[in-house]
Scaffold this active site. Structure first.
Site, short mmCIF file in Angstrom:
data_model
loop_
_atom_site.label_atom_id
_atom_site.label_comp_id
_atom_site.label_asym_id
_atom_site.label_seq_id
_atom_site.Cartn_x
_atom_site.Cartn_y
_atom_site.Cartn_z
N GLU A 42 0.80 -1.05 0.09
CA GLU A 42 -0.02 0.06 -0.09
C GLU A 42 1.08 1.23 0.00
O GLU A 42 2.00 1.09 0.27
CB GLU A 42 -0.87 0.10 1.24
CG GLU A 42 -0.19 0.01 2.51
CD GLU A 42 -0.75 0.92 3.72
OE1 GLU A 42 -1.09 2.11 3.31
OE2 GLU A 42 -0.96 0.38 4.58
N LYS A 75 -3.68 -1.06 15.54
CA LYS A 75 -2.94 -0.20 16.69
C LYS A 75 -4.26 0.08 17.61
O LYS A 75 -5.39 0.16 17.45
CB LYS A 75 -2.88 1.45 16.20
CG LYS A 75 -1.44 1.32 15.34
CD LYS A 75 -0.76 2.74 15.60
CE LYS A 75 0.72 2.86 14.77
NZ LYS A 75 0.34 3.09 13.35
N1 PSU Z 1 -3.13 1.66 10.76
C1 PSU Z 1 -1.94 1.76 11.18
N2 PSU Z 1 -0.95 2.39 10.15
C2 PSU Z 1 -1.47 2.97 9.23
C3 PSU Z 1 -2.97 2.81 8.78
C4 PSU Z 1 -3.78 2.43 9.75
O1 PSU Z 1 -1.40 1.42 11.99
O2 PSU Z 1 -0.80 3.69 8.23
C5 PSU Z 1 -3.37 3.34 7.45
C6 PSU Z 1 -3.75 2.33 6.63
O3 PSU Z 1 -3.26 2.72 5.17
C7 PSU Z 1 -5.23 1.94 6.56
C8 PSU Z 1 -5.80 3.22 6.90
O4 PSU Z 1 -5.67 1.35 5.61
O5 PSU Z 1 -4.95 4.13 7.73
C9 PSU Z 1 -7.07 3.30 7.73
O6 PSU Z 1 -7.68 4.67 7.61
P1 PSU Z 1 -8.86 4.91 8.03
O7 PSU Z 1 -9.20 4.51 9.55
O8 PSU Z 1 -9.55 6.35 7.83
O9 PSU Z 1 -9.75 4.03 7.24
#
Ligand code: PSU
Ligand code: MN
Length: 301
Positions: A24, A156
């Site tokens: 990604e 996380k």
């Molecule tokens: N969680 C992490 N590191 C990240 C992300 C999530 O520990 O970099 C990033 C990933 O790309 C994940 C996105 O797909 O954030 C999720 O964002 P949202 O909660 O807005 O869907």
């Protein structure tokens, strides 16, 4: 209309049926600062290559959805001014307007069936947010609709991890603990929460994935790999930083797509170098494990 643009390397790998690992780029555009982001992306690609697989870094450049980025393109994305964070819904606007962006887990998953790629490595998945149970990352439903093996270090603990695991269960996504019985919490190796099945080798991972799809499921399997022991942080250290970051997000009215990047960068700042080290280390480790899985998947099919 051509929708996906493949690099020459990926075209060849697909033709020769070589093992491919998708990567990604939201971590590049929204997860890490320049130039650490560029170095990390290059190092993840190297880890995949060193294991004998081909990295397919996914990103959107001038409205083109690219599968496999040339070094110049990766550099451009890493330096882009105000790039988009591209989840599943955001492709349309980015394509129509010719914009640049990094793909999240949901965004990257979206292109995999069409590209014929089955294995994907990332850091951590999005999930159900704490204190805002209606804020559910599109990563979760997209995992529920995409047959792929997704390698990560769990999620996380800025998220509601028990609720996230419940959602994964609802979406029929096996959570495979790679050499562990516990769901890892990204920086930390433990969370006190169980995985749904354990695998002690990459061959066992592929057997579970194949059995899952043979049973008719169309969802992903999530392989959770604890961060390398020497770089992991204790669970307790994280909690204080998370509580403070969440308070700040609320008082600064951080909303929508900004929530996750805001919390991640504040937690990093508050915990200093140690969390950055853990973050980079687990990303590289996940790329390695994913490459081994991609090879195991190829050699048996
Ligand atoms: N969680 C992490 N590191 C990240 C992300 C999530 O520990 O970099 C990033 C990933 O790309 C994940 C996105 O797909 O954030 C999720 O964002 P949202 O909660 O807005 O869907
Ligand atoms: Mn959200």
């Amino acid at each position: 209309m051509k929708t996906l643009f493949y690099s020459k390397e990926i075209k060849q790998a697909k033709h020769k049926k070589n093992p491919i690992v998708a990567l990604e780029t939201a971590v590049v555009t929204h997860g890490l600062p320049y130039p650490v982001n560029l170095e990390l992306a290059q190092n993840m690609e190297k880890q995949v290559r060193d294991q004998g697989a081909v990295p397919a870094t996914v990103g959107v450049l001038e409205g083109k959805v690219c599968i496999g980025l040339k070094p110049k393109q990766l550099h451009k994305l890493a330096e882009a001014k105000q790039p988009l964070k591209i989840s599943r819904r955001d492709f349309a606007g980015a394509i129509a307007k010719g914009l640049n962006g990094g793909t999240t887990v949901a965004g990257t998953l979206t292109v995999l069936p069409q590209a014929g790629i089955r294995v994907f490595a990332t850091g951590g998945i999005g999930g159900v947010h704490r204190d805002a149970p209606f804020d559910i990352s599109a990563d979760l439903p997209t995992l529920g609709q995409t047959p792929a093996i997704v390698v990560c270090a769990g999620a996380k603990s800025i998220l509601d991890l028990p609720a996230t695991l419940e959602y994964l269960e609802t979406m029929a996504i096996p959570v495979i603990g790679y050499k562990t019985d516990e769901f890892p919490a990204f920086y930390a190796r433990t969370s006190g929460l169980p995985v749904s099945v354990r695998a002690d080798s990459t061959e066992e991972v592929t057997s579970i994935a194949k059995a899952h799809w043979k049973m008719g499921a169309r969802s992903a399997v999530l392989v959770v790999v604890p961060p390398p022991e020497q770089d992991a942080l204790p669970e307790a250290i994280m909690e204080e930083a998370i509580a403070q970051a969440m308070d700040e997000a609320q008082s600064q009215h951080v909303r929508g797509q900004q929530v996750t990047p805001f919390l991640l960068s504040r937690v990093s700042e508050l915990t200093g170098e140690a969390s950055l080290k853990a973050n980079l280390s687990l990303l590289l480790n996940n790329a390695r494990v994913a490459a081994k899985i991609a090879k195991a998947l190829r050699s048996k099919s």
